[in-house]
Design a protein around this motif. Structure first.
Motif, mmCIF file in Angstrom:
data_model
loop_
_atom_site.group_PDB
_atom_site.id
_atom_site.type_symbol
_atom_site.label_atom_id
_atom_site.label_comp_id
_atom_site.label_asym_id
_atom_site.label_seq_id
_atom_site.Cartn_x
_atom_site.Cartn_y
_atom_site.Cartn_z
ATOM 1 N N ALA A 204 0.684 -1.335 0.120
ATOM 2 C CA ALA A 204 -0.007 -0.079 -0.251
ATOM 3 C C ALA A 204 1.000 1.208 -0.012
ATOM 4 O O ALA A 204 0.285 2.244 0.514
ATOM 5 C CB ALA A 204 -0.904 0.029 1.345
ATOM 6 N N ARG A 205 2.106 1.202 -0.748
ATOM 7 C CA ARG A 205 3.010 2.283 -0.341
ATOM 8 C C ARG A 205 2.313 3.585 -1.138
ATOM 9 O O ARG A 205 2.741 4.879 -0.619
ATOM 10 C CB ARG A 205 4.442 1.949 -1.250
ATOM 11 C CG ARG A 205 5.196 3.001 -1.151
ATOM 12 C CD ARG A 205 6.653 2.609 -1.945
ATOM 13 N NE ARG A 205 7.167 1.317 -1.390
ATOM 14 C CZ ARG A 205 7.986 1.125 -0.474
ATOM 15 N NH1 ARG A 205 8.561 2.329 0.189
ATOM 16 N NH2 ARG A 205 8.853 0.240 -0.148
ATOM 17 N N ASP A 206 1.659 3.340 -2.166
ATOM 18 C CA ASP A 206 0.931 4.675 -2.612
ATOM 19 C C ASP A 206 0.092 5.403 -1.683
ATOM 20 O O ASP A 206 -0.094 6.828 -2.023
ATOM 21 C CB ASP A 206 -0.011 4.316 -3.800
ATOM 22 C CG ASP A 206 0.860 3.757 -5.056
ATOM 23 O OD1 ASP A 206 1.920 3.915 -4.889
ATOM 24 O OD2 ASP A 206 0.179 3.216 -5.880
ATOM 25 N N ALA A 207 -0.439 5.057 -0.464
ATOM 26 C CA ALA A 207 -1.210 5.757 0.364
ATOM 27 C C ALA A 207 -0.183 6.168 1.649
ATOM 28 O O ALA A 207 -0.683 6.818 2.668
ATOM 29 C CB ALA A 207 -2.241 4.955 0.987
ATOM 30 N N TRP A 208 1.037 6.182 1.592
ATOM 31 C CA TRP A 208 1.882 6.531 2.740
ATOM 32 C C TRP A 208 2.235 8.167 2.587
ATOM 33 O O TRP A 208 1.808 8.803 1.525
ATOM 34 C CB TRP A 208 3.408 5.882 2.468
ATOM 35 C CG TRP A 208 3.447 4.547 2.767
ATOM 36 C CD1 TRP A 208 2.500 3.497 2.774
ATOM 37 C CD2 TRP A 208 4.750 3.897 2.699
ATOM 38 N NE1 TRP A 208 2.955 2.311 3.082
ATOM 39 C CE2 TRP A 208 4.360 2.277 2.949
ATOM 40 C CE3 TRP A 208 5.946 4.025 2.996
ATOM 41 C CZ2 TRP A 208 5.261 1.437 3.212
ATOM 42 C CZ3 TRP A 208 6.889 3.150 2.977
ATOM 43 C CH2 TRP A 208 6.697 1.828 3.224
ATOM 44 N N VAL A 209 2.260 8.574 3.878
ATOM 45 C CA VAL A 209 2.218 10.159 4.103
ATOM 46 C C VAL A 209 3.526 10.601 5.118
ATOM 47 O O VAL A 209 4.367 9.600 5.345
ATOM 48 C CB VAL A 209 0.999 10.373 4.844
ATOM 49 C CG1 VAL A 209 -0.266 10.241 3.891
ATOM 50 C CG2 VAL A 209 0.846 9.719 6.009
ATOM 51 N N VAL A 210 3.605 11.664 5.410
ATOM 52 C CA VAL A 210 4.525 12.183 6.069
ATOM 53 C C VAL A 210 4.167 11.774 7.507
ATOM 54 O O VAL A 210 3.203 12.219 7.943
ATOM 55 C CB VAL A 210 4.961 13.791 5.982
ATOM 56 C CG1 VAL A 210 6.119 13.977 6.894
ATOM 57 C CG2 VAL A 210 4.909 14.360 4.454
ATOM 58 N N VAL A 236 11.621 11.449 11.469
ATOM 59 C CA VAL A 236 10.126 11.772 10.418
ATOM 60 C C VAL A 236 10.590 11.006 8.862
ATOM 61 O O VAL A 236 11.875 10.687 8.641
ATOM 62 C CB VAL A 236 10.406 13.372 10.071
ATOM 63 C CG1 VAL A 236 11.743 13.932 9.455
ATOM 64 C CG2 VAL A 236 9.230 13.670 9.473
ATOM 65 N N ALA A 237 9.737 10.309 8.443
ATOM 66 C CA ALA A 237 9.556 9.574 7.061
ATOM 67 C C ALA A 237 8.474 9.325 6.715
ATOM 68 O O ALA A 237 7.193 9.646 7.304
ATOM 69 C CB ALA A 237 10.283 8.068 7.628
ATOM 70 N N VAL A 238 8.303 9.191 5.250
ATOM 71 C CA VAL A 238 7.234 8.869 4.550
ATOM 72 C C VAL A 238 6.750 7.665 4.996
ATOM 73 O O VAL A 238 7.615 6.421 4.927
ATOM 74 C CB VAL A 238 7.504 9.116 2.947
ATOM 75 C CG1 VAL A 238 6.281 8.481 2.200
ATOM 76 C CG2 VAL A 238 7.729 10.493 2.736
ATOM 77 N N ALA A 239 5.433 7.267 5.341
ATOM 78 C CA ALA A 239 5.270 5.907 5.576
ATOM 79 C C ALA A 239 3.749 5.917 5.977
ATOM 80 O O ALA A 239 3.036 6.645 5.494
ATOM 81 C CB ALA A 239 6.116 5.638 7.219
#
Length: 300
Positions: A204-210, A236-239
């Motif tokens: 589901a990587r397309d739905a990852w956020v900050v 902090v990371a995109v996840a």
């Protein structure tokens, strides 16, 4: 960390603050708080107080990207982001001799919390609202992406039939090796469960956020003037949003299960990393042993 690093020269730290941020130090006091980095309270000659973070041996490029992301989020209007202050050249770090990475934030006058504290309900609601705003933000350039790795995993020594040579570099090395050997099956089970969840989450990587990464009460400050500030943006990371929400509003999703498992495994591996290598019997080592024992002893 509770023990000031003995090889850190305070005069060199003051010079780093002056050359990096133009701060002329009047007083500099070690602050024995938190875990994973060293902290100082600094008053400059203008009477302004600062909170100085000194990380020992980090990847400076990765830390710069994390702190740069936090600064960009604050500059984009997220007032709850207690971001490191940029230097005049736009960077957030100064790396001293010995690999110490220095960053500076304004000192927050307010109420702090411990990791295991319960936030008052109004503060918890405000934290959830802040995380919702964070997760809705456009991703700043160069924001790190969560690779779902567990740092120092190989140092558990579980990849072969034995744990390798005796660990004997410090006063807690032998007992650390013994408890890892005793709980080997338990750790292997946790790692197997974690590894099975990774492909489910990455699908589901397309739905990852900050995400902040560690929005627990220990990283929440309630300023005297009201509002809420989130500190410690090195993670902090995109996840997935659950990377934050499992601590505040958990659900029963596989993603929440993964992040709950990773918290435990990351802590265990970090404590093993600290105790199997060279160390002294100081408060930081004693804390690491207490925490490691707490994770592993109840399962025996």
């Amino acid at each position: 960390m509770f023990a000031e690093p003995p090889d850190l020269d305070r005069a060199a730290l003051a010079e780093a603050l002056h050359s990096g941020w133009g701060l002329t130090v009047a007083t500099l006091e070690y602050a024995p708080v938190g875990y994973g980095a060293h902290h100082y309270r600094v008053r400059d000659t203008a009477g302004v107080e600062w909170f100085v973070n000194v990380a020992a041996g980090p990847d400076p490029d990765a830390l710069e990207r994390a702190f740069g992301t936090a600064a960009a989020l604050a500059e984009a209007g997220l007032e709850f982001v207690a971001a490191p202050r940029r230097r005049p050249d736009g960077r957030c770090l100064t790396v001293m001799a010995g690999g110490y990475a220095v960053s500076v934030t304004g000192l927050i006058d307010g109420v702090s919390h411990g990791f295991g504290d319960a936030l008052p309900e109004p503060a918890r609601a405000e934290l959830l609202a802040a995380l919702g705003r964070l997760h809705a933000m456009p991703v700043p350039a160069d924001t790190p992406v969560d690779r779902l790795i567990i740092p120092h995993r190989d140092e558990l020594g579980l990849h072969g039939d034995e744990l390798g040579e005796p660990w004997s570099d410090g006063p807690y090395s032998r007992r650390t090796r013994e408890i890892v050997a005793l709980r080997r099956g338990f750790l292997e089970e946790l790692l197997a469960r974690y590894d099975a969840l990774v492909p489910v989450v990455t699908a589901a990587r397309d739905a990852w956020v900050v995400t902040h990464g560690e929005p627990h009460p220990g990283n929440v400050m309630l300023p005297a003037g009201g509002g809420l500030r989130l500190i410690d943006w090195d993670t902090v990371a995109v996840a997935p949003p659950q990377r934050d929400l499992w601590m505040v509003a958990p659900d029963d999703s596989p993603t929440t299960a993964l992040y709950r498992l990773r918290w435990t495994l990351t802590d265990v591996c970090a404590f093993v990393h600290e105790l199997r290598g060279p160390h002294v019997d100081d408060e930081d080592a004693r804390l690491a042993w207490r925490e490691l024992s707490g994770y592993l002893t109840p399962a025996i």
